[in-house]
Design an enzyme around this catalytic site. Structure first.
Site, short mmCIF file in Angstrom:
data_model
loop_
_atom_site.label_atom_id
_atom_site.label_comp_id
_atom_site.label_asym_id
_atom_site.label_seq_id
_atom_site.Cartn_x
_atom_site.Cartn_y
_atom_site.Cartn_z
CG HIS A 29 -0.69 -0.34 2.48
ND1 HIS A 29 0.25 0.35 3.17
CD2 HIS A 29 -1.15 -1.29 3.30
CE1 HIS A 29 0.36 -0.17 4.37
NE2 HIS A 29 -0.46 -1.16 4.48
CG HIS A 41 -3.74 -5.47 12.47
ND1 HIS A 41 -4.58 -4.39 12.48
CD2 HIS A 41 -2.74 -5.16 11.59
CE1 HIS A 41 -4.13 -3.47 11.64
NE2 HIS A 41 -3.02 -3.92 11.09
CG HIS A 89 4.45 -8.17 8.10
ND1 HIS A 89 3.83 -8.64 6.97
CD2 HIS A 89 3.60 -7.28 8.66
CE1 HIS A 89 2.64 -8.06 6.85
NE2 HIS A 89 2.48 -7.24 7.87
#
Ligand code: FEO
Length: 387
Positions: A24, A78, A223
């Site tokens: 993004h 999340h 991640h």
């Protein structure tokens, strides 16, 4: 598939997205991972999922260990879809599972993304879910970096499942910090904090104060690699980032039309070098914005140059200033510079943008008409060296 056990009965079941280059708007160089973790106890818990296109790979990894239908809890730390995208697929495969999420924003977000047809359990900070021999408790981390964020802690195993916090866009077939290029991982962790978490230093400080009260052997983010040998190091780095600590480094960031602003940038860089400050000369045409932002996080000086174009600034410089406005870097010093033919508005625009960012302006904007002479460049260099 290789079963990756991070502690007995606790497995990495995430996926590697080798081809992703744009997260993004944040340019990454070698893809990323979406980490999910499976805890097999009397009850079975899956912590986070993966991006939707990788749902089957996640289920295949889980199936190597247990039948996904046996999952009792799906913990959603999340709502963002790189971690929640496969929730519908997992819940479909695990009809008896309860979807655990933060109260109230996790629930609100999940319902907005995936509807209400799941068995939900809302948790607040300090709530505990027992799995049998192990338990899970939750720490709210709102605005790190969405309102719903939380992290999950397993006290019996001393593992913090930290979701986005402490993550890096680092891809490897290896999964632990002591198995990979450590300097690269740290650099990617800095890039990750800079491009995603920089605006949230106050929230990061608060979360760090809670996390430091926990006994942690392993930080398992959503991640990148898992921290097991450098847990203290990454927490210490996050303190520096959240505290906006800077190094004696100057970034001279510019775009140029016919090399005049570029010549000025070189003179400014020479001036900083003479005063003993480390310098990075960053041509916006040649450097990814995200990589520049990684350097901005820890640099003390951010100096920005643009020539005047159409009474304004070059588009690349506008992009930089827009990105910086959102990321709100703290504790910076700088000034504006640029060449012009007529008009000469660019330096005023850049200077105003730097002021609006809260940058301490250490020099009036420097503008030079058309092509800088050797004398002008020398004078500029001397001025910087004398700062
Ligand atoms: Fe990795 Fe905010 O999602």
């Amino acid at each position: 598939m290789n079963k990756i056990e991070i502690k007995p009965g606790i497995y990495y079941v995430g996926v590697v997205d080798w081809n992703l280059r744009n997260f993004h708007g944040y340019s990454i160089h070698k893809g990323t991972t979406y980490n999910a973790y499976l805890i097999v106890d009397d009850k079975i818990a899956l912590i986070d999922t993966v991006k939707a296109p990788f749902a089957q790979e996640l289920l295949d990894r889980i199936s190597e260990i247990i039948d996904p239908a046996k999952i009792d809890y799906l913990i959603s730390n999340h709502v963002e879809m790189d971690h929640s995208g496969a929730i519908p697929a997992v819940m479909n495969a695990a009809p008896n599972a309860t979807l655990v999420t933060s109260d109230p924003n996790g629930l609100k977000g999940l319902k907005a993304h995936f509807g209400s047809n799941f068995e939900f359990e809302q948790v607040k900070a300090g709530d505990v879910i027992s799995l049998g021999n192990r338990s899970l408790t939750f720490v709210a981390t709102p605005m790190l970096h969405w309102p719903d964020n939380m992290v999950t802690y397993c006290p019996e195993e001393k593992i913090l499942f930290s979701n986005d916090a402490f993550g890096q866009h680092y891809t490897s077939s290896k999964h632990f910090d002591d198995e990979v290029d450590y300097d690269k991982v740290i650099s990617d962790a800095q890039g990750y904090y800079a491009n995603i978490l920089m605006p949230f230093g106050a929230q990061a400080k608060k979360a760090l104060s809670i996390v430091e009260g926990l006994d942690i052997d392993i930080i398992a983010p959503s991640h990148g690699i898992i921290w097991r040998s450098h847990v203290k190091d990454i927490i210490s780095l996050y303190h520096r980032y959240a505290g906006a600590e800077t190094e004696d480094t100057a970034l001279v960031i510019f775009d140029s039309m016919w090399h005049s602003t570029e010549s000025m940038a070189h003179s400014i860089a020479e001036g900083f070098d003479r005063r003993g400050t480390k310098v990075l000369l960053l041509d916006l045409k040649e450097n990814e914005l995200s990589d520049i932002i990684t350097e901005v996080l820890t640099a003390r000086y951010v100096v920005v140059g643009s020539p005047t174009l159409n009474n304004g600034i070059l588009p690349n410089v506008g992009g930089l200033l827009t990105y910086l406005k959102g990321l709100q870097p703290k504790s910076k010093k700088g000034f504006a510079f640029g060449s012009y033919g007529w008009g000469g508005q660019s330096v005023g625009i850049v200077n105003q943008a730097l002021e609006d960012l809260g940058v301490e302006i250490i020099m009036d904007p420097v503008k030079i008409n058309y092509i800088p002479s050797k004398e002008q460049l020398r004078e500029l260099e001397d001025k910087i060296a004398a700062l």
